[in-house]
Design a protein around this motif. Sequence first.
Motif, PDB file in Angstrom:
ATOM      1  N   ASN A  87     -13.303  -1.936   4.701  1.00  0.00           N
ATOM      2  CA  ASN A  87     -12.968  -0.575   4.269  1.00  0.00           C
ATOM      3  C   ASN A  87     -11.688  -0.198   4.971  1.00  0.00           C
ATOM      4  O   ASN A  87     -11.592  -0.302   6.176  1.00  0.00           O
ATOM      5  N   THR A  88     -10.723   0.198   4.256  1.00  0.00           N
ATOM      6  CA  THR A  88      -9.492   0.460   4.970  1.00  0.00           C
ATOM      7  C   THR A  88      -8.652   1.507   4.255  1.00  0.00           C
ATOM      8  O   THR A  88      -9.028   2.042   3.226  1.00  0.00           O
ATOM      9  N   ASN A  89      -7.527   1.757   4.808  1.00  0.00           N
ATOM     10  CA  ASN A  89      -6.697   2.872   4.379  1.00  0.00           C
ATOM     11  C   ASN A  89      -5.666   2.403   3.361  1.00  0.00           C
ATOM     12  O   ASN A  89      -4.855   1.543   3.654  1.00  0.00           O
ATOM     13  N   ILE A  90      -5.706   2.959   2.168  1.00  0.00           N
ATOM     14  CA  ILE A  90      -4.829   2.484   1.099  1.00  0.00           C
ATOM     15  C   ILE A  90      -4.013   3.627   0.529  1.00  0.00           C
ATOM     16  O   ILE A  90      -4.540   4.705   0.260  1.00  0.00           O
ATOM     17  N   VAL A  91      -2.745   3.393   0.350  1.00  0.00           N
ATOM     18  CA  VAL A  91      -1.869   4.420  -0.217  1.00  0.00           C
ATOM     19  C   VAL A  91      -1.205   3.854  -1.458  1.00  0.00           C
ATOM     20  O   VAL A  91      -0.751   2.725  -1.468  1.00  0.00           O
ATOM     21  N   TRP A  92      -1.155   4.637  -2.530  1.00  0.00           N
ATOM     22  CA  TRP A  92      -0.536   4.143  -3.762  1.00  0.00           C
ATOM     23  C   TRP A  92       0.560   5.075  -4.233  1.00  0.00           C
ATOM     24  O   TRP A  92       0.679   6.217  -3.778  1.00  0.00           O
ATOM     25  N   GLU A  93       1.331   4.537  -5.129  1.00  0.00           N
ATOM     26  CA  GLU A  93       2.458   5.284  -5.665  1.00  0.00           C
ATOM     27  C   GLU A  93       1.969   6.523  -6.376  1.00  0.00           C
ATOM     28  O   GLU A  93       1.068   6.486  -7.183  1.00  0.00           O
ATOM     29  N   GLY A  94       2.604   7.605  -6.091  1.00  0.00           N
ATOM     30  CA  GLY A  94       2.222   8.836  -6.771  1.00  0.00           C
ATOM     31  C   GLY A  94       1.084   9.539  -6.083  1.00  0.00           C
ATOM     32  O   GLY A  94       0.528  10.507  -6.585  1.00  0.00           O
ATOM     33  N   ARG A  95       0.724   9.059  -4.886  1.00  0.00           N
ATOM     34  CA  ARG A  95      -0.393   9.710  -4.218  1.00  0.00           C
ATOM     35  C   ARG A  95       0.079  10.972  -3.528  1.00  0.00           C
ATOM     36  O   ARG A  95       1.050  10.977  -2.809  1.00  0.00           O
ATOM     37  N   LYS A  96      -0.654  12.045  -3.733  1.00  0.00           N
ATOM     38  CA  LYS A  96      -0.196  13.314  -3.209  1.00  0.00           C
ATOM     39  C   LYS A  96      -0.497  13.446  -1.730  1.00  0.00           C
ATOM     40  O   LYS A  96       0.371  13.704  -0.914  1.00  0.00           O
ATOM     41  N   SER A  97      -1.776  13.293  -1.380  1.00  0.00           N
ATOM     42  CA  SER A  97      -2.138  13.565   0.019  1.00  0.00           C
ATOM     43  C   SER A  97      -2.004  12.306   0.851  1.00  0.00           C
ATOM     44  O   SER A  97      -1.858  11.202   0.332  1.00  0.00           O
TER      45      SER A  97
END
Lengths: 116, 862
Positions: B571-581
């Motif tokens: 389980n980990t921290n994922i950030v994607w394009e267009g993510r607001k927060s």
Amino acid sequence: MRILSRAEELIMLSIWKLKNNAYCVPILQEAQEHTGKVWTLSGIHIPLGRLEKKGFTESYFGESSAERGGKRKRFYKITPAGFKALKEVKEVERSMWEGLAELADLPIEKLTGEQK
Amino acid sequence: MKRPPRFGLWLMNSFMPEHIGKSGVGDYEEMFCHIAENNGKIRADLWFWGQVIRVLPVYFYESVFWKFVMASNYLKTAFRNMRKQKVFSFINISGLAAGMACFILIMLWVDHELSFNKFHENGENIYRVLKDDIHSPESAHIYGKLGPAIKEEIPEIIEMGRFIWRYVPLVKYNSGKKDAAEKSFYEREFYLFDPSIFDIFTFPFLKGDPKTALKNGIVITETMALKYFGQEDPMGKILNFDNEHNVPVTGVIRDIPNNSHIRFGMLSLLEDHQNLINWGNPILETYILLNEKTDLKDTERKIKECYFRHNPDAKSFLRSFRLQPLKDIYLNAGIEGWYTARGNIWHIHIFFSTALLILFIGCVNFMNMNTARSTSRAREVGLRKVLGANRSQLVKQFLGESFLSVFISFAISLVFVILFLPAFNNFVNKNLVLDLTNTRLLAGLSAVMLITGILAGFYPSFYMSRFKPVKVLKGLFFPKNRSGPFNVRKALVIIQFSISLILIICTVVITGQLNFLKNTNLGFDKKNIIYMNTNSHIEKKYETVKAELLKNSDITGVTIKDIQPQYLVWNTNIVWEGRKSREPLQWELTAVGYDYIDLMGLDLLEGRNFSREISSDKKNAFIVNEEAVKEMGLSSPIGKAITVEDWKKGVIIGVVKNARFKSMKSMIKPLFLYLWNKDFKVATADVILVKIRDKKFNSATAHINDIWSKFSPDYPFRYSFLKEDYENLYRSEKYINTIIIFFTSLAVILSCLGLFGLATFTAEQRTKEIGIRKVLGASVFRIAVILSGDFTKWVVFANLIAWPAAWYITDKWLQNFAYHIDVGIWIFLLSGSLALFLAILTVSWQAVRSASANPVDSLKYE
């Protein structure tokens, strides 16, 4: 009808004597007084039980007292059948002692001598 | 007021014969007072005791003697009665015995389940830290650095310890002796511990110092010592790990008892693996020993504050921390954690209720039979009353008879328990014993017997002692009208059948749910796939190994994954394009080989698979599942950039259909797949998956064994079946299912048995009526209908009660599963018809038999 035993007879006579105060403790005292021997309460209770079963006595409850730990007194009185039994015993005694009653007053040595 | 000695007085009161009574005791008391007044208390006391001693033996003997006489009469009557009505007695006693045996077996199991973790001395003050955040349900996997932080900053925490299941190492021991073979095993019980765990829990050391052992080497359990070293002293001996590390044994721990939720074989120091201890990855279980008078909520709040002090960003997703008491851990094993044994409070509820219900049905049978038979004893009751028995004496007699039956049933049930215990143990995978020297068990058993006796016996006793002698002896006695709206016997039958119906419905639902679980298309192919743990040799030459394996035509696919298939731990921290927060998420991530998607049979919905031709795939490609796309809210996911924590960047190249890799109890989570790279490994529990052609298992595994030994000769070849692992997920549900089926059948049999007895009896009662009806021209069928009509009505009525109750229960149980079947009306109809069918079968057999009787015989009774 079988004859009353000695204890039963004595107890019934005490009841008769005590009239309205005929419960176990005075009965015991009476018996002790007249026989000079030590009586126990159970020696009163058990014959009384037999007498009641045979219908010679009746009992009724009286007041309780603190002395008795709050338990009621059980008073006894003699039934007609009881009187009949007593009379019978008296008659048996009279007829058995016939001819011997006068001799009862003599001292014992004289009595044993007589028998020979 | 002087009173006689209390004890003596009590003796007098207890043993005075009835005809003398209390008044007699009063006489003694009066005389006591006289003597006390005249001669003093001491003489009075002596006299009183003298009387007691004189009188007591006789009175005591008399009372006992008569009681004995009475008791032997009751006993004789009871046995005679049983012999006269063999069939009924048999049904009664065996029904009760079966019920009690089930109850005892189940209670043994429940007792064991409830005894988990009770052996720890500090048990009352041990708590496990749980975290609750917005992305996942409550979990016991905690950030590694939280433990030391809260120990330092919160004074109420006396001690803190963490642990984690590490992986499956290959452990070898070579004694160096000439004729001793090398011992090598893949160890599945290898954990990393803080030494402080031994200050919290009670795991006694047989050898070695708990404070320093872990720092200097490996700690093992007794059985492990026996396995590797036989009878020799394990201390100081060297164990080899993965053909790389040599570590000495520095401690031996007593074997962990069965009733512990964690059981380990080998331990190493947690602090040696700093990569596991950080603020980002929650993977360790953390336990604390709390000061006795501490306020739980207060400490929980402090833990949260401490965590936020070190991680201010976390305020956006972390809800709270909870301290779970040790005693709650085992039964709530649904909470994510490193368990060896998982219990479930639901199972306890289910089993215990079933046991009670069966016992209850047995008792109801008993009651019904006894009251139904009462007319045959009516004359006895009448006679006894004439001879002077009062009501309470009769009640005592019948109650005594019930107790006798119960006692006999109890003895038989113990025999059943002893007979069936091995099979039961085998079944529920435990080691239960009927230890008759255990006082708690004895007390429990006696309680069962007592309660059953009273429950089953009180109603018939009261009923039968009520008979009026005149009516009975004159032959004017009739049993209470059967057709009244409120009739105890009727109520009892209805209750029995309602219970059986509820059990039947629950069984059907549970079986249905289990089939659903088994057969639901998981979205991937688990047949014919085996997996094995890799090692450094294999991994270095992975591509070659794969090619060699595929040379055999019986092997249809080979791929690799960073951890066992059903574990998606990262389980980990994922950030994607267009993510607001910027709030971190806890989704699932796993590294796989090129052919993973093909081998597992996953459906590619959009985009493309990993490709060897496109070199950028190696570092930058992500394939995600439908759920991920949904959660990210991307309408066209292909090509969107993804950043994982701080160690990987890439783009989405494809989308697969949702597949269920974990148990049905949890929802499908967003999944990210990226390519496994031997130069960049985050985990070390990698497995190779091999798909084998149908029915070619043996030749395929022989081939794999060859290749394996060629490339990694010092690592034995061990593999597991993917299908088995998934079936094991529901193992406990499966055995619950079987147990419920068994008990339901038992309950139904008992109910029908009871009905049978009742029907037989009523038929006997109505022999004259039947005779007359036959004479007047009724057919056998018509009479059978009349006789069975009442009972069938009652069974139908039982349905009305059972349906709502069963619906409520099954609904609640199904909520446990994220995915479950719907409870349709057909289940209720099916169960109801089944019950009705059985009831009619039972009753009509008897009805037809009596309907076919020759009226001459029945009317001859006059």
